[in-house]
Design a protein around this motif. Structure first.
Motif, PDB file in Angstrom:
ATOM      1  N   GLU A   1       7.791 -40.220  15.265  1.00 60.92           N
ATOM      2  CA  GLU A   1       8.538 -38.961  15.358  1.00 60.92           C
ATOM      3  C   GLU A   1       9.997 -39.244  15.677  1.00 60.92           C
ATOM      4  O   GLU A   1      10.317 -39.880  16.665  1.00 60.92           O
ATOM      5  CB  GLU A   1       7.926 -38.095  16.469  1.00 60.92           C
ATOM      6  CG  GLU A   1       8.524 -36.738  16.593  1.00 60.92           C
ATOM      7  CD  GLU A   1       8.266 -35.885  15.360  1.00 60.92           C
ATOM      8  OE1 GLU A   1       9.253 -35.431  14.748  1.00 60.92           O
ATOM      9  OE2 GLU A   1       7.094 -35.670  15.017  1.00 60.92           O
ATOM     10  N   GLN A   2      10.903 -38.764  14.815  1.00 65.39           N
ATOM     11  CA  GLN A   2      12.329 -38.980  15.040  1.00 65.39           C
ATOM     12  C   GLN A   2      13.062 -37.693  15.377  1.00 65.39           C
ATOM     13  O   GLN A   2      14.249 -37.731  15.680  1.00 65.39           O
ATOM     14  CB  GLN A   2      12.958 -39.623  13.806  1.00 65.39           C
ATOM     15  CG  GLN A   2      12.413 -40.998  13.537  1.00 65.39           C
ATOM     16  CD  GLN A   2      13.057 -41.649  12.327  1.00 65.39           C
ATOM     17  OE1 GLN A   2      14.018 -41.137  11.778  1.00 65.39           O
ATOM     18  NE2 GLN A   2      12.516 -42.774  11.920  1.00 65.39           N
ATOM     19  N   GLY A   3      12.379 -36.570  15.339  1.00 67.63           N
ATOM     20  CA  GLY A   3      13.033 -35.291  15.544  1.00 67.63           C
ATOM     21  C   GLY A   3      13.008 -34.772  16.973  1.00 67.63           C
ATOM     22  O   GLY A   3      13.257 -33.598  17.198  1.00 67.63           O
ATOM     23  N   ILE A   4      12.701 -35.622  17.934  1.00 65.99           N
ATOM     24  CA  ILE A   4      12.650 -35.191  19.330  1.00 65.99           C
ATOM     25  C   ILE A   4      13.932 -35.633  20.032  1.00 65.99           C
ATOM     26  O   ILE A   4      14.336 -36.784  19.957  1.00 65.99           O
ATOM     27  CB  ILE A   4      11.426 -35.780  20.058  1.00 65.99           C
ATOM     28  CG1 ILE A   4      10.137 -35.359  19.363  1.00 65.99           C
ATOM     29  CG2 ILE A   4      11.417 -35.388  21.535  1.00 65.99           C
ATOM     30  CD1 ILE A   4       9.884 -33.863  19.334  1.00 65.99           C
TER      31      ILE A   4
ATOM     32  N   VAL B   1       7.299 -30.036  16.313  1.00 65.07           N
ATOM     33  CA  VAL B   1       6.284 -30.892  15.716  1.00 65.07           C
ATOM     34  C   VAL B   1       5.301 -30.016  14.941  1.00 65.07           C
ATOM     35  O   VAL B   1       5.322 -28.800  15.047  1.00 65.07           O
ATOM     36  CB  VAL B   1       5.546 -31.744  16.782  1.00 65.07           C
ATOM     37  CG1 VAL B   1       6.498 -32.729  17.433  1.00 65.07           C
ATOM     38  CG2 VAL B   1       4.887 -30.871  17.832  1.00 65.07           C
ATOM     39  N   GLU B   2       4.402 -30.667  14.192  1.00 61.59           N
ATOM     40  CA  GLU B   2       3.517 -29.921  13.296  1.00 61.59           C
ATOM     41  C   GLU B   2       2.249 -29.381  13.941  1.00 61.59           C
ATOM     42  O   GLU B   2       1.562 -28.563  13.333  1.00 61.59           O
ATOM     43  CB  GLU B   2       3.149 -30.796  12.108  1.00 61.59           C
ATOM     44  CG  GLU B   2       2.399 -32.042  12.519  1.00 61.59           C
ATOM     45  CD  GLU B   2       2.300 -33.071  11.415  1.00 61.59           C
ATOM     46  OE1 GLU B   2       1.258 -33.758  11.372  1.00 61.59           O
ATOM     47  OE2 GLU B   2       3.219 -33.188  10.619  1.00 61.59           O
TER      48      GLU B   2
ATOM     49  N   VAL C   1       2.700 -41.993  16.400  1.00 59.98           N
ATOM     50  CA  VAL C   1       3.611 -40.865  16.607  1.00 59.98           C
ATOM     51  C   VAL C   1       4.625 -40.781  15.464  1.00 59.98           C
ATOM     52  O   VAL C   1       4.737 -39.761  14.804  1.00 59.98           O
ATOM     53  CB  VAL C   1       4.329 -40.964  17.973  1.00 59.98           C
ATOM     54  CG1 VAL C   1       5.312 -39.818  18.149  1.00 59.98           C
ATOM     55  CG2 VAL C   1       3.322 -40.982  19.105  1.00 59.98           C
TER      56      VAL C   1
ATOM     57  N   LEU D   1       8.986 -43.174  20.384  1.00 62.16           N
ATOM     58  CA  LEU D   1       8.550 -42.113  19.483  1.00 62.16           C
ATOM     59  C   LEU D   1       8.743 -42.479  18.014  1.00 62.16           C
ATOM     60  O   LEU D   1       7.936 -42.114  17.166  1.00 62.16           O
ATOM     61  CB  LEU D   1       9.284 -40.811  19.800  1.00 62.16           C
ATOM     62  CG  LEU D   1       9.012 -40.224  21.190  1.00 62.16           C
ATOM     63  CD1 LEU D   1       9.824 -38.958  21.397  1.00 62.16           C
ATOM     64  CD2 LEU D   1       7.547 -39.960  21.399  1.00 62.16           C
ATOM     65  N   ALA D   2       9.794 -43.218  17.712  1.00 60.83           N
ATOM     66  CA  ALA D   2      10.068 -43.581  16.322  1.00 60.83           C
ATOM     67  C   ALA D   2       9.211 -44.752  15.846  1.00 60.83           C
ATOM     68  O   ALA D   2       8.781 -44.786  14.697  1.00 60.83           O
ATOM     69  CB  ALA D   2      11.547 -43.922  16.156  1.00 60.83           C
TER      70      ALA D   2
ATOM     71  N   ILE E   1       2.654 -36.936  22.092  1.00 62.30           N
ATOM     72  CA  ILE E   1       4.011 -37.381  22.443  1.00 62.30           C
ATOM     73  C   ILE E   1       4.183 -37.371  23.950  1.00 62.30           C
ATOM     74  O   ILE E   1       4.647 -38.351  24.551  1.00 62.30           O
ATOM     75  CB  ILE E   1       5.061 -36.488  21.760  1.00 62.30           C
ATOM     76  CG1 ILE E   1       5.081 -36.784  20.254  1.00 62.30           C
ATOM     77  CG2 ILE E   1       6.439 -36.663  22.383  1.00 62.30           C
ATOM     78  CD1 ILE E   1       5.875 -35.782  19.447  1.00 62.30           C
TER      79      ILE E   1
ATOM     80  N   ARG F   1      -0.159 -33.055  18.298  1.00 61.32           N
ATOM     81  CA  ARG F   1       0.956 -34.010  18.183  1.00 61.32           C
ATOM     82  C   ARG F   1       1.880 -33.897  19.397  1.00 61.32           C
ATOM     83  O   ARG F   1       2.333 -34.900  19.934  1.00 61.32           O
ATOM     84  CB  ARG F   1       1.714 -33.759  16.891  1.00 61.32           C
ATOM     85  CG  ARG F   1       2.764 -34.801  16.596  1.00 61.32           C
ATOM     86  CD  ARG F   1       3.146 -34.689  15.120  1.00 61.32           C
ATOM     87  NE  ARG F   1       4.088 -35.680  14.728  1.00 61.32           N
ATOM     88  CZ  ARG F   1       3.785 -36.924  14.379  1.00 61.32           C
ATOM     89  NH1 ARG F   1       2.538 -37.320  14.394  1.00 61.32           N
ATOM     90  NH2 ARG F   1       4.714 -37.763  14.014  1.00 61.32           N
ATOM     91  N   ARG F   2       2.168 -32.679  19.820  1.00 59.55           N
ATOM     92  CA  ARG F   2       3.009 -32.476  21.003  1.00 59.55           C
ATOM     93  C   ARG F   2       2.365 -33.124  22.222  1.00 59.55           C
ATOM     94  O   ARG F   2       3.026 -33.832  22.992  1.00 59.55           O
ATOM     95  CB  ARG F   2       3.228 -30.973  21.238  1.00 59.55           C
ATOM     96  CG  ARG F   2       3.996 -30.690  22.519  1.00 59.55           C
ATOM     97  CD  ARG F   2       4.247 -29.213  22.727  1.00 59.55           C
ATOM     98  NE  ARG F   2       3.027 -28.447  22.605  1.00 59.55           N
ATOM     99  CZ  ARG F   2       2.986 -27.169  22.277  1.00 59.55           C
ATOM    100  NH1 ARG F   2       4.077 -26.503  22.028  1.00 59.55           N
ATOM    101  NH2 ARG F   2       1.834 -26.548  22.191  1.00 59.55           N
TER     102      ARG F   2
END
Length: 91
Positions: free
Chosen positions: A32-35, A50-51, A30, A24-25, A59, A55-56
């Motif tokens: 994304e680091q907040g998962i 997520v925004e 993606v 994810l990072a 992921i 996006r969800r």
């Protein structure tokens, strides 16, 4: 000794969690680091915000592609990405 899911087949839970965080990072699509990734019973649960719904779904799709034999559950919410239309009045 690392605990394994089910009959002991497959990678250890910690390995899967670390791989998902890395995926994810580091995936540019993606980034994304907040998962948060947590094992609950026999499924992997992804938590966070997520925004957008797109996006969800992206992921979840990427995680399912990378780990097709791991049951995945989503608790990923969608946050409002636009500026508020009203002024918030605080008491």
């Amino acid at each position: 000794m690392t605990q394994q899911r089910g009959s002991g087949a497959g990678p250890p839970d910690e390995y899967v969690e670390a791989e998902i965080h890395r995926l994810l990072a580091e995936d540019p699509a993606v980034a994304e680091q907040g998962i948060t990734v947590v094992w609950r019973e026999r499924a992997l649960v992804l938590y966070g915000e997520v925004e957008s719904p797109h996006r969800r779904e992206e992921i979840l799709r990427r995680v399912a592609e990378r780990f097709p034999d791991v049951p995945i559950t989503s608790d990923i919410g969608v946050i409002r990405a636009q500026a508020p239309t009203e002024i918030e009045q605080l008491p």
